[in-house]
Scaffold this motif. Structure first.
Motif, PDB file in Angstrom:
ATOM      1  N   ASN A 164       0.927  -1.272   0.085  1.00 38.31           N
ATOM      2  CA  ASN A 164       0.071   0.021   0.050  1.00 38.31           C
ATOM      3  C   ASN A 164       0.857   1.137  -0.037  1.00 38.31           C
ATOM      4  N   PRO A 165       1.006   2.095  -1.049  1.00 37.94           N
ATOM      5  CA  PRO A 165       1.810   3.261  -1.138  1.00 37.94           C
ATOM      6  C   PRO A 165       1.477   4.257   0.028  1.00 37.94           C
ATOM      7  N   GLY A 166       0.288   3.951   0.757  1.00 39.51           N
ATOM      8  CA  GLY A 166       0.107   5.278   1.676  1.00 39.51           C
ATOM      9  C   GLY A 166       0.796   4.479   2.982  1.00 39.51           C
ATOM     10  N   ASN A 167       1.170   3.560   3.094  1.00 39.95           N
ATOM     11  CA  ASN A 167       1.936   3.238   4.421  1.00 39.95           C
ATOM     12  C   ASN A 167       3.015   2.183   4.143  1.00 39.95           C
ATOM     13  N   TYR A 168       3.575   2.216   2.976  1.00 40.06           N
ATOM     14  CA  TYR A 168       4.632   1.200   2.707  1.00 40.06           C
ATOM     15  C   TYR A 168       6.211   1.946   3.218  1.00 40.06           C
ATOM     16  N   VAL A 169       6.216   3.239   3.010  1.00 37.18           N
ATOM     17  CA  VAL A 169       7.256   3.904   3.728  1.00 37.18           C
ATOM     18  C   VAL A 169       6.906   5.092   4.612  1.00 37.18           C
ATOM     19  N   ASP A 170       5.862   5.625   4.036  1.00 37.46           N
ATOM     20  CA  ASP A 170       5.321   6.982   4.859  1.00 37.46           C
ATOM     21  C   ASP A 170       4.578   6.490   5.954  1.00 37.46           C
ATOM     22  N   PRO A 171       4.483   7.192   7.003  1.00 39.27           N
ATOM     23  CA  PRO A 171       3.898   6.787   8.127  1.00 39.27           C
ATOM     24  C   PRO A 171       2.213   6.632   8.207  1.00 39.27           C
ATOM     25  N   ALA A 172       1.827   6.029   9.123  1.00 42.57           N
ATOM     26  CA  ALA A 172       0.260   5.966   8.794  1.00 42.57           C
ATOM     27  C   ALA A 172      -0.333   7.230   8.930  1.00 42.57           C
ATOM     28  N   ARG A 173      -1.326   7.442   8.141  1.00 42.03           N
ATOM     29  CA  ARG A 173      -2.179   8.622   8.116  1.00 42.03           C
ATOM     30  C   ARG A 173      -2.625   9.117   9.485  1.00 42.03           C
ATOM     31  N   THR A 174      -2.483  10.391   9.656  1.00 43.49           N
ATOM     32  CA  THR A 174      -3.070  10.740  11.028  1.00 43.49           C
ATOM     33  C   THR A 174      -3.804  12.527  10.610  1.00 43.49           C
ATOM     34  N   PHE A 175      -3.960  12.634   9.436  1.00 45.90           N
ATOM     35  CA  PHE A 175      -4.689  13.621   8.951  1.00 45.90           C
ATOM     36  C   PHE A 175      -3.942  15.081   9.354  1.00 45.90           C
ATOM     37  N   LYS A 176      -2.560  15.056   9.335  1.00 45.38           N
ATOM     38  CA  LYS A 176      -1.845  16.257   9.545  1.00 45.38           C
ATOM     39  C   LYS A 176      -1.718  16.942   8.321  1.00 45.38           C
ATOM     40  N   LYS A 177      -1.316  18.465   8.263  1.00 45.27           N
ATOM     41  CA  LYS A 177      -0.966  19.126   7.293  1.00 45.27           C
ATOM     42  C   LYS A 177       0.456  19.298   7.301  1.00 45.27           C
ATOM     43  N   LEU A 178       1.038  18.704   6.230  1.00 42.58           N
ATOM     44  CA  LEU A 178       2.539  18.635   6.200  1.00 42.58           C
ATOM     45  C   LEU A 178       3.084  19.925   5.326  1.00 42.58           C
ATOM     46  N   GLU A 179       4.203  20.573   5.495  1.00 43.37           N
ATOM     47  CA  GLU A 179       4.604  21.352   4.457  1.00 43.37           C
ATOM     48  C   GLU A 179       5.999  20.964   3.913  1.00 43.37           C
TER      49      GLU A 179
ATOM     50  N   GLU B 286       3.891   7.469  -8.245  1.00 40.35           N
ATOM     51  CA  GLU B 286       5.198   7.597  -7.593  1.00 40.35           C
ATOM     52  C   GLU B 286       5.852   6.230  -7.452  1.00 40.35           C
ATOM     53  N   PHE B 287       5.221   4.959  -7.309  1.00 40.62           N
ATOM     54  CA  PHE B 287       5.708   3.583  -7.255  1.00 40.62           C
ATOM     55  C   PHE B 287       5.766   3.104  -8.825  1.00 40.62           C
ATOM     56  N   LEU B 288       4.956   3.484  -9.612  1.00 39.98           N
ATOM     57  CA  LEU B 288       4.693   2.810 -10.860  1.00 39.98           C
ATOM     58  C   LEU B 288       6.047   3.232 -12.124  1.00 39.98           C
ATOM     59  N   ARG B 289       6.339   4.574 -11.538  1.00 44.19           N
ATOM     60  CA  ARG B 289       7.542   4.901 -12.174  1.00 44.19           C
ATOM     61  C   ARG B 289       8.972   4.115 -11.966  1.00 44.19           C
ATOM     62  N   ILE B 290       9.025   4.131 -10.428  1.00 42.01           N
ATOM     63  CA  ILE B 290      10.177   3.210 -10.404  1.00 42.01           C
ATOM     64  C   ILE B 290       9.994   1.597 -10.650  1.00 42.01           C
ATOM     65  N   PHE B 291       9.005   1.168 -10.823  1.00 42.65           N
ATOM     66  CA  PHE B 291       8.703  -0.219 -11.319  1.00 42.65           C
ATOM     67  C   PHE B 291       8.985  -0.022 -12.845  1.00 42.65           C
ATOM     68  N   LYS B 292       8.468   0.746 -13.752  1.00 46.53           N
ATOM     69  CA  LYS B 292       8.829   0.963 -14.958  1.00 46.53           C
ATOM     70  C   LYS B 292      10.643   1.114 -15.042  1.00 46.53           C
ATOM     71  N   ARG B 293      11.071   2.006 -14.439  1.00 45.79           N
ATOM     72  CA  ARG B 293      12.396   2.281 -14.560  1.00 45.79           C
ATOM     73  C   ARG B 293      13.150   0.920 -14.314  1.00 45.79           C
ATOM     74  N   GLU B 294      12.834   0.183 -13.326  1.00 44.30           N
ATOM     75  CA  GLU B 294      13.534  -1.030 -13.021  1.00 44.30           C
ATOM     76  C   GLU B 294      13.128  -2.373 -13.909  1.00 44.30           C
ATOM     77  N   HIS B 295      12.041  -2.127 -14.927  1.00 45.46           N
ATOM     78  CA  HIS B 295      11.872  -3.051 -15.774  1.00 45.46           C
ATOM     79  C   HIS B 295      11.111  -4.056 -15.035  1.00 45.46           C
ATOM     80  N   PHE B 296      10.487  -3.779 -13.964  1.00 46.62           N
ATOM     81  CA  PHE B 296       9.726  -4.820 -13.262  1.00 46.62           C
ATOM     82  C   PHE B 296       8.459  -4.797 -14.021  1.00 46.62           C
ATOM     83  N   ASP B 297       7.990  -5.998 -14.491  1.00 48.22           N
ATOM     84  CA  ASP B 297       6.578  -5.954 -15.226  1.00 48.22           C
ATOM     85  C   ASP B 297       5.411  -6.670 -14.666  1.00 48.22           C
ATOM     86  N   ASP B 298       5.624  -7.665 -13.962  1.00 43.04           N
ATOM     87  CA  ASP B 298       4.691  -8.663 -13.167  1.00 43.04           C
ATOM     88  C   ASP B 298       4.080  -7.734 -11.960  1.00 43.04           C
ATOM     89  N   VAL B 299       3.215  -6.784 -12.378  1.00 41.80           N
ATOM     90  CA  VAL B 299       2.747  -5.785 -11.459  1.00 41.80           C
ATOM     91  C   VAL B 299       0.917  -5.518 -11.916  1.00 41.80           C
TER      92      VAL B 299
END
Length: 476
Positions: free
Chosen positions: A112-127, A188-201
């Motif tokens: 899940n791109p929402g929590n794979y590296v980013d921390p869990a959602r807290t509804f905080k406004k970040l700059e 954001e994730f797909l661009r990495i997959f494409k650049r790495e030629h990982f196609d089973d997605v």
């Protein structure tokens, strides 16, 4: 995205998941997810068999931690020993290391791109400055590359599964709670997959709101086309509920896209035993060509902001699914905001007394308008199907809450097994009931948690008391 009502399936690349292929000219695959504890090998094997015996082609299991991910090896071995060769999918949230472990034992891993590296959602406004934002993307890449290497070594496919309810604060702060933000979280994730030629997605974008789900998937297709990406798509309306409402809501959202040729694998998420999802999913796939034709006929019937749809079916559930698939996109796109359904004499329901039949047709029309977020004529329940993270009896709880609140027209109540999508999907709900741990429940009003870690045996009554107090305050 321009809508083409003559059915022609979108051409995608092919993802190989174990012994099946998804996308391209392959059949649209149907799947479900277990609700059992992934550490309980016997229970998982038994439920997976029921899903497969019902026609499921992939089975997903939640892997909360490394222990659950490791046990996927035992579950897989038991199923294969008994002749069940269908691919298993590990569902990972909050812990990227678990994905690394699961990739060694499963045919596919959902992240899940929402929590794979980013921390869990807290509804905080970040700059973020542009440089700071770029640095966050580099963190994702640094963590993702070792995972992709493990997947290559074990021939493991990946599902990038974006949920509206679990977008990160980073994405929300820059793009808002919008389809554009949902799509960018995926890209954001797909661009990495494409650049790495990982196609089973395989890609999925899900929401409990059918309008958000359809708009987001269409926007994703546009975004992928612009960047020469053509990955297969998994479709689903998450937290659709149960019974007729869950089936109708799923058919409106999934059907809107299927009749446009979008979708390579689907899941109908019902708050029921998972094997109950498979016949509904298979029926949606079976109905695609006919419903694409009916959609075009219905669009040509629009007059005075009203769609008139006349159809037949061998049984009432098929009638409901046909109607939902045929008009789903038209209602979501606001081609009209009123609906009239007519039943041909070939339909079994046509033998009912006229007053009974008209009542059923009107009730169904109202349900379709509500599923498309046009007109609310009853209480709206946003309930998840449950999984191994759910630590309370979801189906019994839904029944109790429904029995006590079904008269509250227009009220939206979220009933969630855990926090993965709970607070996020319930941002659209008036109240929420979320599993917080074994035997513990947290209650929400909109996005605000109003009570934490209530004993399960008290939680439904406390929720109802909150609702009653608020309604009295409004009335006074």
């Amino acid at each position: 995205m321009e809508n083409n009502h003559a059915y022609k399936r979108r051409k995608s690349s092919v993802a190989h998941v174990g012994n099946i292929a998804i996308g391209g000219d392959n059949p649209i695959r149907v799947q479900s997810m277990t609700t059992t504890n992934t550490n309980d090998t016997e229970a998982c094997v038994a439920q997976a068999k029921r899903i497969i015996d019902a026609g499921g082609e992939l089975v997903r299991l939640t892997t909360q931690g490394s222990r659950e991910a490791e046990n996927m090896k035992n579950i897989s071995a038991r199923l294969k020993k008994d002749g069940y060769m269908q691919p298993l999918v590990a569902d990972v949230h909050f812990n990227a290391h678990v994905a690394d472990v699961a990739a060694q034992y499963c045919e596919k891993v959902r992240i899940n791109p929402g929590n794979y590296v980013d921390p869990a959602r807290t509804f905080k406004k970040l700059e973020y400055t542009d440089e700071e934002y770029k640095a966050e993307l580099q963190k994702i890449e640094a963590r993702l590359l070792p995972f992709l290497q493990i997947c290559r070594e074990h021939n493991t496919a990946v599902r990038i599964g974006v949920n509206h309810g679990s977008l990160s604060d980073r994405i929300m702060s820059r793009y808002g709670d919008t389809p554009a933000g949902i799509v960018e979280s995926c890209m954001e994730f797909l661009r990495i997959f494409k650049r790495e030629h990982f196609d089973d997605v395989v890609i999925s974008i899900k929401a409990s709101n059918t309008v958000v789900m359809v708009q987001s998937v269409r926007l994703l297709v546009e975004a992928m086309d612009k960047e020469d990406m053509h990955y297969p798509l998994h479709l689903g309306v998450t937290e659709a509920g149960e019974g007729e409402d869950g089936r109708i809501k799923s058919a409106v959202g999934i059907g809107a896209l299927l009749t446009e040729g979008i979708g390579d694998t689907i899941r109908v998420s019902l708050s029921e035993d998972p094997e109950c999802e498979i016949p509904v999913a298979r029926k949606l796939v079976e109905l695609i060509p006919e419903c694409a034709r009916l959609r075009a006929e219905a669009e040509s019937s629009i007059k005075d902001d009203t769609i008139t749809l006349r159809l037949d079916a061998p049984d009432w559930e098929t009638f409901q699914l046909k109607a939902a698939m045929a008009v789903g996109a038209l209602l979501i796109d606001r081609k009209a905001t009123k609906l009239r359904l007519e039943c041909r004499t070939e339909t079994a329901e046509a033998n009912s007394p006229l007053s009974t039949l008209n009542s059923k047709l009107n009730t169904l029309a109202d349900a379709l308008l509500q599923a498309a977020r046009i007109k609310f004529t009853k209480t709206e329940y946003i309930s998840c199907p449950g999984c191994g993270r759910t630590l309370y009896n979801l189906q019994e709880t839904i029944a109790r809450i429904k029995a006590a609140t079904s008269h509250l027209v227009g009220l939206k109540i979220g009933i969630m097994g855990c926090i993965v999508n709970g607070p996020g999907e319930m941002a659209d709900a008036d109240y929420g009931y979320v599993g917080a741990g074994r035997g513990k429940i947290s209650l929400y009003r909109k996005k605000e948690c109003i009570e934490k870690n209530i004993p399960e045996e008290e939680a439904v009554d406390r929720l109802l008391a909150f609702i009653e107090e608020d309604l009295k305050r409004i009335e006074s």
